[in-house]
Design a protein around this motif. Sequence first.
Motif, short mmCIF file in Angstrom:
data_model
loop_
_atom_site.label_atom_id
_atom_site.label_comp_id
_atom_site.label_asym_id
_atom_site.label_seq_id
_atom_site.Cartn_x
_atom_site.Cartn_y
_atom_site.Cartn_z
N UNK A 190 0.75 -1.24 0.00
CA UNK A 190 0.00 0.00 0.00
C UNK A 190 0.78 1.29 0.00
N UNK A 191 2.07 1.27 0.37
CA UNK A 191 2.83 2.51 0.50
C UNK A 191 3.29 3.02 -0.86
N UNK A 192 3.47 4.31 -0.96
CA UNK A 192 4.01 4.93 -2.17
C UNK A 192 2.93 5.54 -3.05
N UNK A 193 3.32 5.91 -4.28
CA UNK A 193 2.43 6.64 -5.19
C UNK A 193 1.56 5.68 -5.99
N UNK A 194 0.51 6.25 -6.60
CA UNK A 194 -0.36 5.50 -7.49
C UNK A 194 -1.36 4.62 -6.77
N UNK A 195 -1.55 4.82 -5.46
CA UNK A 195 -2.43 3.95 -4.69
C UNK A 195 -3.47 4.73 -3.90
#
Length: 327
Positions: free
Chosen positions: A320-325
């Motif tokens: 779940x971590x980071x961009x695009x989510x």
Amino acid sequence: MSITRSTMLAGSGIALALAAAGCAGAVRAPVVQAQRVAAFENSPVGFASLNGGTTGGAGGATVTVRTAAEFARYATASGRYVIRVSGTISLPGMQKVSSDKTIIGVGASGRITGGGLTLSKVRNVIIRNLTFTGSRDDAINIEQSSTNIWIDHNDLSGAKDGLIDIKRGSDYITVSWNRLRNQDKTFLLGHSDDNGSEDRGRLRVTYVHNWFDGTNQRHPRVRFGNPVHVLNNYYSNIGSYGVASTENAGVYVERNYFENTRRPTVTQTGDSDPGNIKLLNNHLVNSGTPASRNPSLVAPIPYPYIPDGAPNVKAIVTAGAGVGKVG
């Protein structure tokens, strides 16, 4: 018991429930299994949900920016704006951001390079879904009593100084679902040992569901703040240390997953006087024993929440971590 190397709380929820009344300092495992939700929230959890809440530019105009000049125009404008960053914007230095702004990347394309963002004497700012790389200073600098800030679902790396610095009396901040990599100094909370008169009673921050991916130190490195909540983060291949509490800070390190981390927590670093750490149910894989000090002096967490079980944190955070989510 404050450390686990076996499965606990399997199936507990990703969401932090913020609708109930305040909880006591010692958090108990939920009796009823929480509902599993997607790896994003529509509003911040933790400290940024308090003090009137953090809504950013909601209710204001939505603009899309593609150049540094466009970005600066709206980031410093008065009033509420939702600023959508499309593509890569190269900043010449640290760009100031004014109050009541949401800065959010479009899809997975929004990138800030060369410089970073400074939030100084502001309130109610959200920064989400952006990739920050190669700042010649910090990636994000929060200072001068800024309050109600939410830093969520970003990918940050390669800053000359720190990735996210929070200092000089800033308060009511949540840092969630970020991926941090290729970095020595990661999260600083409280900039110097001689700033206690401004920082005591402030610097209340929630760090939750972040992925420290091969970074070296300051995850976070805390002065004075009490309580600081370090919850459900994944520490992978950490160089120097995980969490540091100094200058009588009170840090609650709860249900994190430490993998290949020789010193998960320390109570002193540099020339700073020691701080206090309370531990609960952290999961250790090929890692040292976390240090604790004066856990009774760590103030109770003032918001309700449902934690994930520590053995599940690696899978939850890497998914779940980071961009695009962000939905």
